[in-house]
Design a protein around this motif. Structure first.
Motif, PDB file in Angstrom:
ATOM      1  N   LYS A 181      54.255  32.540  18.051  1.00  0.00           N
ATOM      2  CA  LYS A 181      52.980  33.463  17.467  1.00  0.00           C
ATOM      3  C   LYS A 181      51.787  32.300  17.157  1.00  0.00           C
ATOM      4  N   GLY A 182      50.733  32.915  17.120  1.00  0.00           N
ATOM      5  CA  GLY A 182      49.450  32.124  16.989  1.00  0.00           C
ATOM      6  C   GLY A 182      49.376  31.546  15.964  1.00  0.00           C
ATOM      7  N   LEU A 183      49.860  32.000  14.667  1.00  0.00           N
ATOM      8  CA  LEU A 183      49.898  31.410  13.489  1.00  0.00           C
ATOM      9  C   LEU A 183      50.877  30.304  13.517  1.00  0.00           C
ATOM     10  N   GLU A 184      51.944  30.473  14.098  1.00  0.00           N
ATOM     11  CA  GLU A 184      52.911  29.589  14.039  1.00  0.00           C
ATOM     12  C   GLU A 184      52.590  28.272  14.996  1.00  0.00           C
ATOM     13  N   MET A 185      51.589  28.699  15.947  1.00  0.00           N
ATOM     14  CA  MET A 185      51.163  27.697  16.802  1.00  0.00           C
ATOM     15  C   MET A 185      50.204  26.547  15.953  1.00  0.00           C
ATOM     16  N   VAL A 186      49.194  27.114  15.290  1.00  0.00           N
ATOM     17  CA  VAL A 186      48.336  26.486  14.531  1.00  0.00           C
ATOM     18  C   VAL A 186      48.861  25.647  13.409  1.00  0.00           C
ATOM     19  N   GLU A 187      50.090  26.241  12.741  1.00  0.00           N
ATOM     20  CA  GLU A 187      50.701  25.430  11.975  1.00  0.00           C
ATOM     21  C   GLU A 187      51.319  24.084  12.424  1.00  0.00           C
ATOM     22  N   GLY A 188      52.042  24.425  13.649  1.00  0.00           N
ATOM     23  CA  GLY A 188      52.574  23.153  14.372  1.00  0.00           C
ATOM     24  C   GLY A 188      51.709  22.211  14.929  1.00  0.00           C
ATOM     25  N   VAL A 189      50.309  22.777  15.192  1.00  0.00           N
ATOM     26  CA  VAL A 189      49.383  21.731  15.558  1.00  0.00           C
ATOM     27  C   VAL A 189      49.055  20.823  14.394  1.00  0.00           C
ATOM     28  N   VAL A 190      48.753  21.581  13.093  1.00  0.00           N
ATOM     29  CA  VAL A 190      48.469  20.832  12.139  1.00  0.00           C
ATOM     30  C   VAL A 190      49.602  19.703  11.726  1.00  0.00           C
ATOM     31  N   THR A 191      50.995  20.255  11.460  1.00  0.00           N
ATOM     32  CA  THR A 191      51.895  19.384  11.433  1.00  0.00           C
ATOM     33  C   THR A 191      51.893  18.110  12.634  1.00  0.00           C
ATOM     34  N   PHE A 192      51.738  18.523  13.767  1.00  0.00           N
ATOM     35  CA  PHE A 192      51.673  17.371  14.492  1.00  0.00           C
ATOM     36  C   PHE A 192      50.537  16.476  14.443  1.00  0.00           C
ATOM     37  N   TYR A 193      49.419  16.951  14.055  1.00  0.00           N
ATOM     38  CA  TYR A 193      47.999  16.072  13.815  1.00  0.00           C
ATOM     39  C   TYR A 193      48.603  15.202  12.703  1.00  0.00           C
ATOM     40  N   LEU A 194      49.348  15.813  11.514  1.00  0.00           N
ATOM     41  CA  LEU A 194      49.658  14.616  10.572  1.00  0.00           C
ATOM     42  C   LEU A 194      50.610  13.730  11.018  1.00  0.00           C
ATOM     43  N   HIS A 195      51.575  14.275  11.837  1.00  0.00           N
ATOM     44  CA  HIS A 195      52.462  13.279  12.258  1.00  0.00           C
ATOM     45  C   HIS A 195      51.850  12.251  13.202  1.00  0.00           C
ATOM     46  N   LEU A 196      50.987  12.389  14.161  1.00  0.00           N
ATOM     47  CA  LEU A 196      50.153  11.464  14.768  1.00  0.00           C
ATOM     48  C   LEU A 196      49.540  10.462  14.088  1.00  0.00           C
ATOM     49  N   ALA A 197      48.671  10.902  13.033  1.00  0.00           N
ATOM     50  CA  ALA A 197      47.978  10.177  12.116  1.00  0.00           C
ATOM     51  C   ALA A 197      48.833   9.081  11.679  1.00  0.00           C
ATOM     52  N   GLY A 198      50.194   9.415  11.600  1.00  0.00           N
ATOM     53  CA  GLY A 198      51.091   8.232  10.871  1.00  0.00           C
ATOM     54  C   GLY A 198      51.452   7.363  12.106  1.00  0.00           C
ATOM     55  N   THR A 199      51.736   7.781  13.176  1.00  0.00           N
ATOM     56  CA  THR A 199      52.582   7.046  14.396  1.00  0.00           C
ATOM     57  C   THR A 199      51.442   6.406  14.972  1.00  0.00           C
ATOM     58  N   MET A 200      50.106   6.931  15.147  1.00  0.00           N
ATOM     59  CA  MET A 200      48.900   6.276  15.994  1.00  0.00           C
ATOM     60  C   MET A 200      48.035   5.805  14.882  1.00  0.00           C
ATOM     61  N   GLU A 201      48.338   5.198  13.955  1.00  0.00           N
ATOM     62  CA  GLU A 201      47.510   4.953  12.681  1.00  0.00           C
ATOM     63  C   GLU A 201      46.175   4.163  13.060  1.00  0.00           C
ATOM     64  N   ASP A 202      46.287   3.150  13.980  1.00  0.00           N
ATOM     65  CA  ASP A 202      45.034   2.354  14.478  1.00  0.00           C
ATOM     66  C   ASP A 202      44.153   3.422  15.100  1.00  0.00           C
TER      67      ASP A 202
END
Lengths: 194, 194
Positions: free
Chosen positions: A76-97
């Motif tokens: 669903k759309g809302l779940e997609m957005v939430e997934g993107v937000v979570t993924f963004y936070l995840h990436l900000a950790g793994t691709m810190e630089d």
DNA sequence: TAACCAACCGAATGATCGGTCGGTTTTTTT
DNA sequence: AAAAAAACCGACCGATCATTCGGTTGGTTA
């Protein structure tokens, strides 16, 4: 790893942590083991080196989100957005630089004089906003999201998520325990009532 | 205006627009008409000069918000928060250089080695977050706001508002027409349902 | 093998930087 | 008015910077 790639990798770290002017070619030379002459053999000057770094950052961020998007076709759309937000936070950790680089001031200043730099930055932000907007659009259709302007909402949402990442980077406060509150805020922002 | 104040004023502009390393004492000397010797007579070195600039930034921001808070004693909590958000956006325009300085990376890097710098930054962010939280707390009592954790909500809210200011500063997109959407988001974030 | 070329090296260069210092002018104090 | 203090000046210094350049190396092609 080729010398060229070693230079690019170390340059990414130095540029993001010490800035453009704070990064000395001599230091980059010492870290990579490449002579300064070698660096200028591969890149015509310091700005060109940074432009190549930024291009790599763009490619890797775009790749990551493209791959992520392909696994989320049936939500669903809302779940997609939430997934993107979570993924963004995840990436900000793994691709810190890479994310730190985008939080610095000098790339945006360089974009004022360098069309190549501006183009890279626009590609990155367009991609990110498009992904947020796509989820919102889908949510509007399946009823999981209720907002007025999808594009504007995407930008506000992005500003919020990226703002949290920034707060976390600078550690003026412990923003680590903020992810739950962020998700709650995200849901409130996208849904109407209840 | 005394030479000292002229130096501080120009230094604020140069530091915020060109960064710490991007600001040359010779340029500051040329702009203010003060000899480099005069600059180092008033400030013991470049870092000390910046610390004084940051102190001024702290004072003016704290003053502005203190004055603003005194005119908002009799409002509902939600209205107070909305007023603070509007005032924050307003200040980001009238005190452009000061806010730009806080959006740069080097003050936070300097804070890692300079306790004075760290203290100034903490004062500023504590003040801002306290003001947001105060409005939220009041809103919880008068029923105009419904959230779980006031402090965390204040941080998310601040991240959102400041993120919008950042988007606007860097002009990757025209975020100018985003203020309405921001206020809607703000209200949704703080109120429950309906 | 000879010719070629991209990758690589590191000493040298000229510009720029933050900071110093000996001195003069202006203001304040006595 | 004399003396003391504070503000101010700009030439100068050593360090550091990005970039250059003449030359070496190792692999590929003719």
């Amino acid at each position: 790893m080729s010398k060229r790639n070693a230079i690019l990798a170390s340059a990414t770290r130095l540029f993001s942590r010490n800035g453009f002017q704070g990064t000395a070619m001599a230091e980059l030379s010492a870290i990579t083991g490449a002579a300064t002459g070698t660096i200028f053999h591969h890149f015509k000057n310091k700005e060109d080196l940074f432009l190549n770094v930024l291009n790599d950052v763009k490619q890797s961020i775009l790749d990551q989100f493209d791959r992520h998007q392909q696994t989320r076709r049936d939500q669903k759309g809302l779940e997609m957005v939430e997934g993107v937000v979570t993924f963004y936070l995840h990436l900000a950790g793994t691709m810190e630089d890479q994310f730190l680089l985008l939080h610095r001031h000098f790339p945006f200043k360089m974009a004022e004089t360098s069309p190549v730099c501006r183009s890279h930055l626009e590609s990155i932000y367009t991609c990110l906003l498009d992904i947020f907007e796509e989820g919102i659009q889908k949510g509007l259709q399946d009823g999981s999201v209720a907002v007025d302007s999808p594009r504007k909402t995407a930008m506000v949402l992005f500003a919020m998520v990226d703002g949290i990442v920034r707060l976390n980077t600078y550690r003026v406060y412990d923003a680590g325990a903020l992810y739950d509150s962020l998700m709650v805020a995200c849901r409130r922002l996208l849904t109407k009532g209840r």
